[in-house]
Design a protein around this motif. Structure first.
Motif, PDB file in Angstrom:
ATOM      1  N   PRO A  78       8.573  24.597 -29.342  1.00 25.20           N
ATOM      2  CA  PRO A  78       8.467  25.682 -28.369  1.00 25.20           C
ATOM      3  C   PRO A  78       8.676  27.076 -28.956  1.00 25.20           C
ATOM      4  CG  PRO A  78       9.656  23.844 -27.395  1.00 25.20           C
ATOM      5  CD  PRO A  78       9.462  23.509 -28.850  1.00 25.20           C
ATOM      6  N   ALA A  79       9.463  27.190 -29.996  1.00 24.62           N
ATOM      7  CA  ALA A  79       9.678  28.497 -30.607  1.00 24.62           C
ATOM      8  C   ALA A  79       8.373  29.084 -31.152  1.00 24.62           C
ATOM      9  CB  ALA A  79      10.721  28.401 -31.715  1.00 24.62           C
ATOM     10  N   ASP A  80       7.459  28.213 -31.581  1.00 26.77           N
ATOM     11  CA  ASP A  80       6.175  28.704 -32.077  1.00 26.77           C
ATOM     12  C   ASP A  80       5.368  29.360 -30.964  1.00 26.77           C
ATOM     13  OD1 ASP A  80       6.483  27.961 -34.778  1.00 26.77           O
ATOM     14  OD2 ASP A  80       5.871  25.900 -34.344  1.00 26.77           O
ATOM     15  N   MET A 107      -1.165  27.934 -21.658  1.00 28.97           N
ATOM     16  CA  MET A 107      -1.126  26.614 -21.008  1.00 28.97           C
ATOM     17  C   MET A 107      -1.625  25.529 -21.962  1.00 28.97           C
ATOM     18  SD  MET A 107      -2.743  27.159 -17.234  1.00 28.97           S
ATOM     19  CE  MET A 107      -2.360  28.598 -16.243  1.00 28.97           C
ATOM     20  N   ALA A 108      -2.741  25.828 -22.620  1.00 30.82           N
ATOM     21  CA  ALA A 108      -3.329  24.844 -23.535  1.00 30.82           C
ATOM     22  C   ALA A 108      -2.402  24.576 -24.725  1.00 30.82           C
ATOM     23  CB  ALA A 108      -4.693  25.339 -24.021  1.00 30.82           C
ATOM     24  N   LEU A 109      -1.696  25.601 -25.197  1.00 32.43           N
ATOM     25  CA  LEU A 109      -0.740  25.400 -26.290  1.00 32.43           C
ATOM     26  C   LEU A 109       0.374  24.450 -25.867  1.00 32.43           C
ATOM     27  CD1 LEU A 109      -0.389  29.058 -27.670  1.00 32.43           C
ATOM     28  CD2 LEU A 109      -1.662  27.162 -28.701  1.00 32.43           C
ATOM     29  N   TRP A 110       0.912  24.644 -24.648  1.00 37.45           N
ATOM     30  CA  TRP A 110       1.961  23.750 -24.155  1.00 37.45           C
ATOM     31  C   TRP A 110       1.428  22.331 -23.975  1.00 37.45           C
ATOM     32  CZ3 TRP A 110       6.862  24.618 -24.527  1.00 37.45           C
ATOM     33  CH2 TRP A 110       7.379  25.918 -24.448  1.00 37.45           C
ATOM     34  N   ASP A 111       0.198  22.221 -23.481  1.00 37.44           N
ATOM     35  CA  ASP A 111      -0.395  20.896 -23.291  1.00 37.44           C
ATOM     36  C   ASP A 111      -0.503  20.167 -24.627  1.00 37.44           C
ATOM     37  OD1 ASP A 111      -1.624  18.792 -21.854  1.00 37.44           O
ATOM     38  OD2 ASP A 111      -3.631  19.627 -22.212  1.00 37.44           O
ATOM     39  N   ALA A 112      -0.990  20.884 -25.649  1.00 35.32           N
ATOM     40  CA  ALA A 112      -1.117  20.278 -26.976  1.00 35.32           C
ATOM     41  C   ALA A 112       0.246  19.942 -27.573  1.00 35.32           C
ATOM     42  CB  ALA A 112      -1.888  21.219 -27.905  1.00 35.32           C
ATOM     43  N   LEU A 113       1.210  20.851 -27.418  1.00 35.75           N
ATOM     44  CA  LEU A 113       2.536  20.612 -27.990  1.00 35.75           C
ATOM     45  C   LEU A 113       3.229  19.444 -27.301  1.00 35.75           C
ATOM     46  CD1 LEU A 113       4.664  21.574 -30.029  1.00 35.75           C
ATOM     47  CD2 LEU A 113       5.567  23.083 -28.244  1.00 35.75           C
ATOM     48  N   TYR A 122       7.587  20.198 -18.895  1.00 29.50           N
ATOM     49  CA  TYR A 122       8.814  20.694 -18.260  1.00 29.50           C
ATOM     50  C   TYR A 122      10.051  20.372 -19.088  1.00 29.50           C
ATOM     51  CZ  TYR A 122      10.050  16.044 -16.323  1.00 29.50           C
ATOM     52  OH  TYR A 122      10.409  14.730 -16.166  1.00 29.50           O
ATOM     53  N   ARG A 123      10.040  19.270 -19.829  1.00 31.22           N
ATOM     54  CA  ARG A 123      11.191  18.956 -20.683  1.00 31.22           C
ATOM     55  C   ARG A 123      11.263  19.910 -21.872  1.00 31.22           C
ATOM     56  NH1 ARG A 123      10.254  12.963 -20.196  1.00 31.22           N
ATOM     57  NH2 ARG A 123      11.375  12.373 -18.300  1.00 31.22           N
ATOM     58  N   LEU A 124      10.111  20.301 -22.388  1.00 30.16           N
ATOM     59  CA  LEU A 124      10.103  21.261 -23.489  1.00 30.16           C
ATOM     60  C   LEU A 124      10.596  22.628 -23.028  1.00 30.16           C
ATOM     61  CD1 LEU A 124       6.686  20.393 -25.189  1.00 30.16           C
ATOM     62  CD2 LEU A 124       8.959  19.442 -25.661  1.00 30.16           C
ATOM     63  N   ALA A 355       5.622  17.318 -10.728  1.00 26.77           N
ATOM     64  CA  ALA A 355       5.030  17.498 -12.050  1.00 26.77           C
ATOM     65  C   ALA A 355       4.867  16.140 -12.708  1.00 26.77           C
ATOM     66  CB  ALA A 355       5.904  18.411 -12.906  1.00 26.77           C
ATOM     67  N   PRO A 356       3.752  15.887 -13.370  1.00 26.54           N
ATOM     68  CA  PRO A 356       3.512  14.569 -13.961  1.00 26.54           C
ATOM     69  C   PRO A 356       4.556  14.198 -15.009  1.00 26.54           C
ATOM     70  CG  PRO A 356       1.501  15.896 -13.963  1.00 26.54           C
ATOM     71  CD  PRO A 356       2.628  16.816 -13.607  1.00 26.54           C
ATOM     72  N   GLU A 357       4.842  12.915 -15.094  1.00 25.36           N
ATOM     73  CA  GLU A 357       5.743  12.417 -16.126  1.00 25.36           C
ATOM     74  C   GLU A 357       5.014  12.102 -17.421  1.00 25.36           C
ATOM     75  OE1 GLU A 357       8.976  12.280 -16.260  1.00 25.36           O
ATOM     76  OE2 GLU A 357       9.153  13.153 -14.271  1.00 25.36           O
ATOM     77  N   LYS A 358       3.733  12.371 -17.471  1.00 25.45           N
ATOM     78  CA  LYS A 358       2.931  12.124 -18.666  1.00 25.45           C
ATOM     79  C   LYS A 358       3.131  13.249 -19.675  1.00 25.45           C
ATOM     80  CE  LYS A 358      -0.619   9.703 -15.997  1.00 25.45           C
ATOM     81  NZ  LYS A 358      -2.050   9.682 -15.613  1.00 25.45           N
ATOM     82  N   VAL A 359       2.726  13.006 -20.912  1.00 23.63           N
ATOM     83  CA  VAL A 359       2.901  14.011 -21.962  1.00 23.63           C
ATOM     84  C   VAL A 359       2.016  15.223 -21.687  1.00 23.63           C
ATOM     85  CG1 VAL A 359       3.519  12.262 -23.669  1.00 23.63           C
ATOM     86  CG2 VAL A 359       1.138  12.990 -23.456  1.00 23.63           C
ATOM     87  N   GLY A 360       2.463  16.374 -22.182  1.00 21.55           N
ATOM     88  CA  GLY A 360       1.701  17.598 -21.977  1.00 21.55           C
ATOM     89  C   GLY A 360       1.664  17.967 -20.511  1.00 21.55           C
ATOM     90  N   LEU A 361       0.506  18.434 -20.067  1.00 20.31           N
ATOM     91  CA  LEU A 361       0.331  18.746 -18.645  1.00 20.31           C
ATOM     92  C   LEU A 361      -0.022  17.510 -17.833  1.00 20.31           C
ATOM     93  CD1 LEU A 361      -1.550  22.179 -18.821  1.00 20.31           C
ATOM     94  CD2 LEU A 361       0.893  21.736 -18.485  1.00 20.31           C
ATOM     95  N   GLY A 362      -0.397  16.443 -18.515  1.00 21.02           N
ATOM     96  CA  GLY A 362      -0.547  15.162 -17.845  1.00 21.02           C
ATOM     97  C   GLY A 362      -1.810  14.969 -17.045  1.00 21.02           C
ATOM     98  N   LEU A 363      -2.752  15.912 -17.083  1.00 21.14           N
ATOM     99  CA  LEU A 363      -3.983  15.779 -16.309  1.00 21.14           C
ATOM    100  C   LEU A 363      -5.192  15.952 -17.222  1.00 21.14           C
ATOM    101  CD1 LEU A 363      -3.294  17.650 -12.952  1.00 21.14           C
ATOM    102  CD2 LEU A 363      -3.293  15.204 -13.387  1.00 21.14           C
ATOM    103  N   PRO A 364      -5.956  14.893 -17.443  1.00 23.68           N
ATOM    104  CA  PRO A 364      -7.125  15.000 -18.325  1.00 23.68           C
ATOM    105  C   PRO A 364      -8.243  15.809 -17.683  1.00 23.68           C
ATOM    106  CG  PRO A 364      -7.001  12.814 -17.333  1.00 23.68           C
ATOM    107  CD  PRO A 364      -5.745  13.517 -16.947  1.00 23.68           C
ATOM    108  N   VAL A 365      -8.891  16.629 -18.495  1.00 26.81           N
ATOM    109  CA  VAL A 365     -10.063  17.371 -18.048  1.00 26.81           C
ATOM    110  C   VAL A 365     -11.270  16.453 -18.089  1.00 26.81           C
ATOM    111  CG1 VAL A 365     -11.636  19.240 -18.724  1.00 26.81           C
ATOM    112  CG2 VAL A 365      -9.171  19.623 -18.679  1.00 26.81           C
ATOM    113  N   ALA A 366     -12.144  16.566 -17.087  1.00 26.70           N
ATOM    114  CA  ALA A 366     -13.345  15.726 -17.001  1.00 26.70           C
ATOM    115  C   ALA A 366     -14.463  16.357 -17.827  1.00 26.70           C
ATOM    116  CB  ALA A 366     -13.767  15.579 -15.550  1.00 26.70           C
ATOM    117  N   PRO A 367     -14.805  15.777 -18.982  1.00 30.34           N
ATOM    118  CA  PRO A 367     -15.828  16.406 -19.832  1.00 30.34           C
ATOM    119  C   PRO A 367     -17.182  16.510 -19.153  1.00 30.34           C
ATOM    120  CG  PRO A 367     -15.256  14.202 -20.634  1.00 30.34           C
ATOM    121  CD  PRO A 367     -14.266  14.540 -19.588  1.00 30.34           C
ATOM    122  N   GLU A 368     -17.493  15.542 -18.273  1.00 31.85           N
ATOM    123  CA  GLU A 368     -18.791  15.598 -17.599  1.00 31.85           C
ATOM    124  C   GLU A 368     -18.879  16.793 -16.661  1.00 31.85           C
ATOM    125  OE1 GLU A 368     -16.027  12.943 -15.217  1.00 31.85           O
ATOM    126  OE2 GLU A 368     -16.563  13.212 -17.336  1.00 31.85           O
ATOM    127  N   ALA A 369     -17.740  17.187 -16.057  1.00 31.62           N
ATOM    128  CA  ALA A 369     -17.740  18.360 -15.181  1.00 31.62           C
ATOM    129  C   ALA A 369     -17.901  19.635 -15.999  1.00 31.62           C
ATOM    130  CB  ALA A 369     -16.454  18.415 -14.366  1.00 31.62           C
TER     131      ALA A 369
END
Length: 399
Positions: A78-80, A107-113, A122-124, A355-369
């Motif tokens: 997170p310091a980065d 947002m994308a940086l947090w999702d990747a981290l 949220y834990r980070l 908030a999702p308990e999954k890693v990152g933001l927890g919601l996959p983007v739909a590539p087809e959309a």
């Protein structure tokens, strides 16, 4: 060491836009790639202006493109992200669109981290757990009270217990018409439903006009009124907060810095601060405002009317604050914004979301959309290509 290799911006647009059918005409998604990691975010801003801010050639030392402060930087903890945020603030301080476009990048940086460290965002951010929030949906007044009543009945029957309504001429001084709309909304929602009003800055800087509506808001148990004045009318907000009740006045969706949000809490003395994660500078900035609001005894609420990716990002910022238990919830399943994610945050059996308990933001983007709605475009400066619509199929795991 993981470094940020690429930042891809996707401008999505509804080709046959109809405001009556789709509340959102376009969107700007951000994909960050760092080694084998991929993170996604969304900017809540005019996409074309944001694209220009991201790729603009350097004018001088404080008017640099946002990407110049992010690409190549380390992404290990997170310091980065805090360090990158400070670089953007210093290097792009005179690019006025910078907070908006950087919000999606952050947002994308947090999702990747989060994916790298195998933790929900949220834990980070320092929270131990995520508390459930009661969603409220946004539905403006219909053209006639009879339809407003039917709309509110439909929303209540769908299981939603809180609604923010307003607009469509409300607040212009026709008390009889405005009373009929509020009465229809209250009757349709039911006596136990939570009713909020978006005044949409209708009273400008006119405290007397707002005061003249106070009794009407009381009569139909309107819990709070949002944005009764222009965003910069701090004195008007303060006067009305003291008259109508601090905890019954909300503002903040249009601010784009922590300092502005603090002014609303300290000078305007609003009791409800509503922050858009896609405008304020990202998740960490929203978290800092949420913690400050908590110290001030105010309530923090997200402002989110676009995708559930943005909704998840907003929830992360105050997930661990139990007292702050409301969230604005996008429910329009026919919209472009709904299509962006392949999964969504749906209310549980008690009507709450979390908030999702999954890693990152927890919601996959739909590539087809993304592929379906992406606008094919280029930005050139002289003979230099500054931007070309990226391919959604460039993600590392897809080769």
């Amino acid at each position: 060491m993981t470094r940020i290799d690429a930042i891809d911006l996707f401008l999505l647009q509804v080709p046959d836009f109809d405001a009556a059918r789709d509340p959102v005409k376009d969107a700007l998604l951000v994909r960050v790639r760092a080694g084998q990691l991929e993170g996604w975010g969304e900017c809540e801003a005019a996409p074309f202006v944001s694209l220009a801010a991201f790729v603009t050639p350097e004018s001088h030392s404080t008017s640099q493109p946002i990407g110049a402060s992010v690409l190549g930087e380390r992404l290990e903890d997170p310091a980065d992200i805090a360090r990158i945020t400070q670089r953007v603030a210093e290097n792009s301080m005179n690019v006025l669109q910078a907070p908006h476009v950087y919000s999606g990048v952050e947002m994308a940086l947090w999702d990747a981290l989060g994916k790298k460290l195998e933790e929900p965002v949220y834990r980070l951010l320092g929270y131990e757990m995520a508390f459930p929030k009661q969603p409220y949906v946004v539905h403006p007044f219909a053209s006639a009270p009879e339809q407003t009543y039917l709309d509110m009945r439909r929303i209540a029957r769908a299981g939603y217990r809180a609604v923010k309504t307003g607009s469509n001429g409300f607040g212009g001084g026709d008390f009889a018409a405005d009373r009929d709309q509020l009465a229809a909304a209250r009757e349709g929602l039911g006596p136990d439903g939570r009713l909020f009003l978006d005044a949409a800055r209708v009273w400008g800087n006119d405290v007397a006009a707002a005061r003249s509506y106070s009794h009407l808001l009381d009569a139909f148990d309107v819990e709070w009124v949002e944005e009764p004045f222009d965003a910069t009318a701090l004195g008007a907000f303060a006067d009305f907060s003291h008259y109508h009740g601090r905890k019954r006045v909300a503002a903040g969706e249009n601010v784009h810095s922590i300092a502005q949000a603090r002014q609303l809490l300290d000078i305007a003395d609003v009791g409800v601060i509503q922050i858009d994660c896609g405008r304020i500078g990202g998740i960490a900035a929203a978290r800092d405002i949420a913690l400050y609001a908590d110290q001030r005894g105010a309530s923090f609420v997200n402002h989110t009317y676009t995708s559930h990716l943005a909704l998840s990002a907003s929830l992360q910022s105050y997930a661990g604050l139990e007292r702050h238990s409301l969230c604005e919830y996008p429910m329009d399943q026919s919209s472009l914004s709904w299509a962006i994610c392949s999964e969504h945050l749906l209310p549980d059996g008690e009507g709450k979301i979390c908030a999702p308990e999954k890693v990152g933001l927890g919601l996959p983007v739909a590539p087809e959309a993304v592929q379906k709605y992406a606008v094919d475009m280029e930005i050139r400066f002289g003979g230099t290509l500054l931007y070309r619509t990226p391919s959604i199929r460039l993600a590392p795991e897809e080769g």
